[in-house]
Each structure stands twice: as structure tokens, then as C-alpha cells.
Design an enzyme around this catalytic site. Structure first.
Site, PDB file in Angstrom:
ATOM      1  N   MET A  59       0.830  -1.210   0.000  1.00  0.00           N
ATOM      2  CA  MET A  59       0.000   0.000   0.000  1.00  0.00           C
ATOM      3  C   MET A  59       0.862   1.256   0.000  1.00  0.00           C
ATOM      4  SD  MET A  59      -3.165  -0.977   2.494  1.00  0.00           S
ATOM      5  CE  MET A  59      -3.864   0.672   2.352  1.00  0.00           C
ATOM      6  N   GLU A  62       2.276   1.739  -3.443  1.00  0.00           N
ATOM      7  CA  GLU A  62       1.272   2.198  -4.409  1.00  0.00           C
ATOM      8  C   GLU A  62       0.758   3.596  -4.075  1.00  0.00           C
ATOM      9  OE1 GLU A  62       0.769   0.843  -7.228  1.00  0.00           O
ATOM     10  OE2 GLU A  62       1.819  -1.026  -6.804  1.00  0.00           O
ATOM     11  N   GLU A  63       0.701   3.934  -2.805  1.00  0.00           N
ATOM     12  CA  GLU A  63       0.195   5.248  -2.406  1.00  0.00           C
ATOM     13  C   GLU A  63       1.218   6.362  -2.608  1.00  0.00           C
ATOM     14  OE1 GLU A  63      -2.763   6.261  -1.526  1.00  0.00           O
ATOM     15  OE2 GLU A  63      -3.791   4.368  -1.180  1.00  0.00           O
ATOM     16  N   SER A  64       2.474   6.098  -2.224  1.00  0.00           N
ATOM     17  CA  SER A  64       3.454   7.185  -2.201  1.00  0.00           C
ATOM     18  C   SER A  64       4.811   6.832  -2.777  1.00  0.00           C
ATOM     19  CB  SER A  64       3.661   7.642  -0.756  1.00  0.00           C
ATOM     20  OG  SER A  64       4.292   6.616  -0.009  1.00  0.00           O
ATOM     21  N   TYR A 170      -6.215   0.019  -8.556  1.00  0.00           N
ATOM     22  CA  TYR A 170      -5.523   0.141  -7.270  1.00  0.00           C
ATOM     23  C   TYR A 170      -5.574  -1.191  -6.516  1.00  0.00           C
ATOM     24  CZ  TYR A 170      -4.633   1.566  -2.436  1.00  0.00           C
ATOM     25  OH  TYR A 170      -4.139   1.654  -1.152  1.00  0.00           O
TER      26      TYR A 170
END
Length: 191
Positions: A59, A62-64, A170
Site C-alpha cells: 500500500m 502504491e500510495e506514495s 488500485y
């Protein structure tokens, strides 16, 4: 003519080898493509919230992309890209009376709050895919997508029931990236 054929054969072999490496993603290649930082924070917060540390790492990637100071156009902040309003809500639920939105830039707080929120979503929805849908697409939208699936007499399927391409992709990316982190960083994530 002979040199051209040899060159084409060598080029073809190199391209096939490169494709094979990219598809199979051996650990050394996976580690290059998928970095890992803050493994101690990930292990601690994942453990406190009964989460797979590879899921948390996926996560964050994928997020940052593991960029500490990340901020989205929508206003999400930090490694796990939490909205300030969500973080304030989490602080209220977890006893974080001294919390300020500026604290979201601190990796330990961002990961702790992101893990707490992910556990909350998993408990609320009963599955990681629904939790990821809510994390990315919001709880109100996820409630509607779940209700729509149930009204059709079937279980939720992100490929069928999430109308937003971004959220569908996502969920898929996090699932695939989780597998890579589980394999490439077993020791670092305590798996």
C-alpha cells in the site's frame, strides 16, 4: 549479411531475457523496482493491527512510492496518503489528543494511522479487497458498490462492482505488489 543476422540473434536473445526477468521479477530485480523503507515501523504497526506487513508495504508503495513527504492533489498526506479529516477522526478513536495534521508527515504516525484505518476497514467490510476499495474510493462509494452487488444477488467482486477504473486498478496493483513484497522482503518484513 552474416553480421546482421548475428546481431539480430543476439538482440533477440537479450530482449527475451529482459522480458523474462521483468515478468518473473527475481528478488534482486524486484528489490530494485519495489523499494522498502521504514520496515521496523511497518512491522510494528502491522503487528499491532493484525495486518500482513507485505500488504502495508505494498500500500505504501502504491500510495506514495515510499516518498515521506508525499501529498496528493486531493490533499492526502504522507506515506499511506491519509486525508487530514480521516486522520483527525482516527486520532479521536485512538486517543491521539495531541495530534495535529502536520503530524501526518511523520512516518511513524502516518504508518500507525494508516494501519489502524486499514484494520478498521477490514473489520467493517470483512475482506481486504473491500477495505482497499474503501481506502482508495471512500467508504460511501464502497457502501454503494456493495449494496449494488447484493441487490443483484451476488457477492462483491471488485472487477464487476467497482465502476471507477482507478479504484479497480488500485486493488489489483496492491494485490500484485503484496505478492512481490512477500517474496522479495521476507526477512526484512519478518514474514
Amino acid at each position: 549479411m552474416k553480421r546482421a543476422v548475428i546481431f539480430l540473434v543476439i538482440l533477440t536473445v537479450l530482449l527475451v531475457a529482459a522480458a523474462a526477468v521483468h515478468i518473473t521479477k527475481p528478488d534482486i530485480y524486484a528489490r530494485w523496482l519495489y523499494p522498502l523503507d521504514h520496515s521496523d515501523l511497518i512491522i510494528r504497526s502491522a503487528g499491532q493491527n493484525r495486518l500482513d506487513p507485505a500488504l502495508v508495504a505494498a500500500m505504501i508503495f502504491e500510495e506514495s512510492g515510499f516518498e515521506d513527504g508525499s501529498r496528493s492533489d486531493a490533499g492526502a498526506v504522507g506515506l499511506m496518503q491519509l486525508m487530514p479529516s480521516t486522520a483527525v477522526w482516527i486520532a479521536g478513536k485512538t486517543g491521539g489528543e495531541d495530534f495535529t495534521v502536520a503530524d501526518l508527515g511523520e512516518p511513524s504516525i502516518n504508518i500507525a494511522y494508516g494501519c489502524w484505518y486499514l484494520r478498521y476497514l477490514i473489520d467493517r467490510y470483512g475482506s481486504a479487497d473491500l477495505a482497499l476499495a474503501a481506502y482508495n474510493g471512500g467508504t460511501e462509494n464502497t457502501n454503494q458498490w456493495l449494496a449494488d452487488a447484493r441487490s443483484k444477488g451476488r457477492d462483491f467482486n471488485s472487477d464487476l462492482d467497482v465502476p471507477w477504473t482507478e479504484t479497480r486498478e488500485y486493488i489489483s496493483r496492491v494485490d500484485k505488489t503484496r505478492d512481490i513484497y512477500q517474496r522479495a522482503y521476507k526477512a526484512e518484513l519478518g514474514i
